[in-house]
Design an enzyme around this catalytic site. Structure first.
Site, PDB file in Angstrom:
ATOM      1  N   SER A 168       0.805  -1.222   0.000  1.00  0.00           N
ATOM      2  CA  SER A 168       0.000   0.000   0.000  1.00  0.00           C
ATOM      3  C   SER A 168       0.844   1.281   0.000  1.00  0.00           C
ATOM      4  O   SER A 168       0.615   2.195  -0.799  1.00  0.00           O
ATOM      5  CB  SER A 168      -0.924  -0.037   1.222  1.00  0.00           C
ATOM      6  OG  SER A 168      -1.500   1.214   1.439  1.00  0.00           O
TER       7      SER A 168
ATOM      8  N   HIS B 132      -4.319  -4.748   9.399  1.00  0.00           N
ATOM      9  CA  HIS B 132      -4.950  -4.293  10.639  1.00  0.00           C
ATOM     10  C   HIS B 132      -3.982  -4.235  11.817  1.00  0.00           C
ATOM     11  O   HIS B 132      -4.399  -4.097  12.960  1.00  0.00           O
ATOM     12  CB  HIS B 132      -6.146  -5.184  10.988  1.00  0.00           C
ATOM     13  CG  HIS B 132      -7.337  -4.932  10.102  1.00  0.00           C
ATOM     14  ND1 HIS B 132      -7.333  -3.978   9.114  1.00  0.00           N
ATOM     15  CD2 HIS B 132      -8.571  -5.492  10.065  1.00  0.00           C
ATOM     16  CE1 HIS B 132      -8.511  -3.980   8.511  1.00  0.00           C
ATOM     17  NE2 HIS B 132      -9.295  -4.891   9.064  1.00  0.00           N
TER      18      HIS B 132
HETATM   19  N1  SAH Z   1     -11.833  -5.688   1.450  1.00  0.00           N
HETATM   20  C1  SAH Z   1     -11.714  -7.136   1.511  1.00  0.00           C
HETATM   21  C2  SAH Z   1     -10.939  -7.641   2.695  1.00  0.00           C
HETATM   22  C3  SAH Z   1      -9.507  -7.139   2.764  1.00  0.00           C
HETATM   23  S1  SAH Z   1      -8.538  -8.141   3.845  1.00  0.00           S
HETATM   24  C4  SAH Z   1     -13.116  -7.794   1.477  1.00  0.00           C
HETATM   25  O1  SAH Z   1     -14.105  -7.121   1.259  1.00  0.00           O
HETATM   26  O2  SAH Z   1     -13.234  -8.983   1.670  1.00  0.00           O
HETATM   27  C5  SAH Z   1      -7.074  -7.185   3.948  1.00  0.00           C
HETATM   28  C6  SAH Z   1      -6.183  -7.254   2.713  1.00  0.00           C
HETATM   29  O3  SAH Z   1      -5.160  -6.280   2.895  1.00  0.00           O
HETATM   30  C7  SAH Z   1      -5.489  -8.589   2.478  1.00  0.00           C
HETATM   31  O4  SAH Z   1      -5.823  -9.089   1.215  1.00  0.00           O
HETATM   32  C8  SAH Z   1      -3.980  -8.243   2.546  1.00  0.00           C
HETATM   33  O5  SAH Z   1      -3.194  -8.908   1.569  1.00  0.00           O
HETATM   34  C9  SAH Z   1      -3.977  -6.765   2.312  1.00  0.00           C
HETATM   35  N2  SAH Z   1      -2.849  -6.056   2.930  1.00  0.00           N
HETATM   36  C10 SAH Z   1      -2.460  -6.098   4.220  1.00  0.00           C
HETATM   37  N3  SAH Z   1      -1.421  -5.274   4.438  1.00  0.00           N
HETATM   38  C11 SAH Z   1      -1.139  -4.702   3.237  1.00  0.00           C
HETATM   39  C12 SAH Z   1      -0.152  -3.763   2.800  1.00  0.00           C
HETATM   40  N4  SAH Z   1       0.728  -3.235   3.644  1.00  0.00           N
HETATM   41  N5  SAH Z   1      -0.144  -3.404   1.510  1.00  0.00           N
HETATM   42  C13 SAH Z   1      -1.038  -3.947   0.630  1.00  0.00           C
HETATM   43  N6  SAH Z   1      -1.996  -4.817   0.991  1.00  0.00           N
HETATM   44  C14 SAH Z   1      -2.048  -5.204   2.275  1.00  0.00           C
HETATM   45 MG    MG Z   2     -12.417  -5.567   6.690  1.00  0.00          MG
END
Ligand code: SAH
Ligand code: MG
Length: 231
Positions: A142, A162
């Site tokens: 991200s 998270h």
């Molecule tokens: N929005 C989704 C759930 C997201 S779960 C739904 O509706 O089901 C969180 C996601 O964030 C995971 O796929 C994970 O790979 C991603 N993630 C966690 N940390 C991250 C980072 N630093 N950069 C990019 N993606 C990340």
């Molecule tokens: Mg969520």
């Protein structure tokens, strides 16, 4: 402030008519959203869909945390309906809680090298929802994507890592791009620690404490905050 009480059951398809404040999505995309692996109730998703149409009409939509594309279907369908560009960001290697042995691990998402890979699932979801030509998948960390980002946002949805570090890095990297009148959506905001981790709740508090955002809607663990001022 609008409040939608989440029905909680994300696998129920008895959504129609339950949420008079939110429009139903076209049936074929709703079916895709409901059958996609992920972490979003229909009540929350339909609030995102409505927000994508309202705010997306003013500019670009960005999601942090694609996973298999469940929330992406709601946001992307709204974005497409109003002609708004949408980008969804994920390294597709899963968050800490998705790793083997952790609470939300799904063994069907492991690739030949034994690592989580949600990218093929996200692509298949976009194809099924007929969003492939519309939603851009940005594959990477991200903050690395944010480092090359240059576009004001009408809607930012934070649903990535998270941990304390990941959530606060997402907040710092992406919220400055929210245009005046744009909206910040945060998922997994749990005021009571017994309901879940506190990192998303902390960035939600941080947004309110900044004085730059005003809460406009809540649904389940989803919070929508409109940018009312810029520092
Ligand atoms: N929005 C989704 C759930 C997201 S779960 C739904 O509706 O089901 C969180 C996601 O964030 C995971 O796929 C994970 O790979 C991603 N993630 C966690 N940390 C991250 C980072 N630093 N950069 C990019 N993606 C990340
Ligand atoms: Mg969520």
């Amino acid at each position: 402030m609008k409040e939608v009480t989440a029905s909680g059951d994300e696998h129920s398809d008895a959504y129609a008519g339950q949420h008079p404040e939110t429009d139903a999505m076209p049936a074929h995309v709703m079916r895709v959203a409901l059958s996609t692996r992920g972490f979003m109730s229909a009540a929350e998703g339909l609030v995102l869909y409505a927000a994508a149409k309202t705010y997306g009409a003013r500019g670009t939509i960005l999601e942090v945390g694609t996973y298999c594309g469940k929330s992406t279907v709601y946001l992307g369908t709204g974005a497409m309906e109003v002609g708004s560009p949408m980008v969804t960001v994920d390294h597709h290697r899963g968050s800490e809680e998705h790793q083997p042995g952790e609470e939300y691990h799904d063994s069907e998402l492991v690739d030949d090298d034994g690592r989580i890979d949600t990218l093929p699932h996200a692509r298949a979801t976009l194809t099924a929802a007929r969003l492939e030509d519309h939603v851009l998948l940005a594959v990477g960390k991200s903050t690395a994507v944010a480092a090359v980002w240059r576009t004001p946002l009408a809607l930012l949805f934070i649903d990535g890592g998270h941990t304390e570090d990941a959530a606060s890095a997402d907040y710092a990297a992406w919220t400055p791009w929210i245009a005046p009148g744009g909206v910040l959506a945060i998922h997994d905001v749990f005021p009571d620690p017994r309901d879940g981790g506190q990192a998303p709740h902390r960035i939600y508090r941080r947004a309110l404490a900044s004085g730059e955002f005003t809460e406009v809607e809540t649904a389940g663990s989803l919070r929508l905050l409109e940018r009312t001022s810029t520092r």
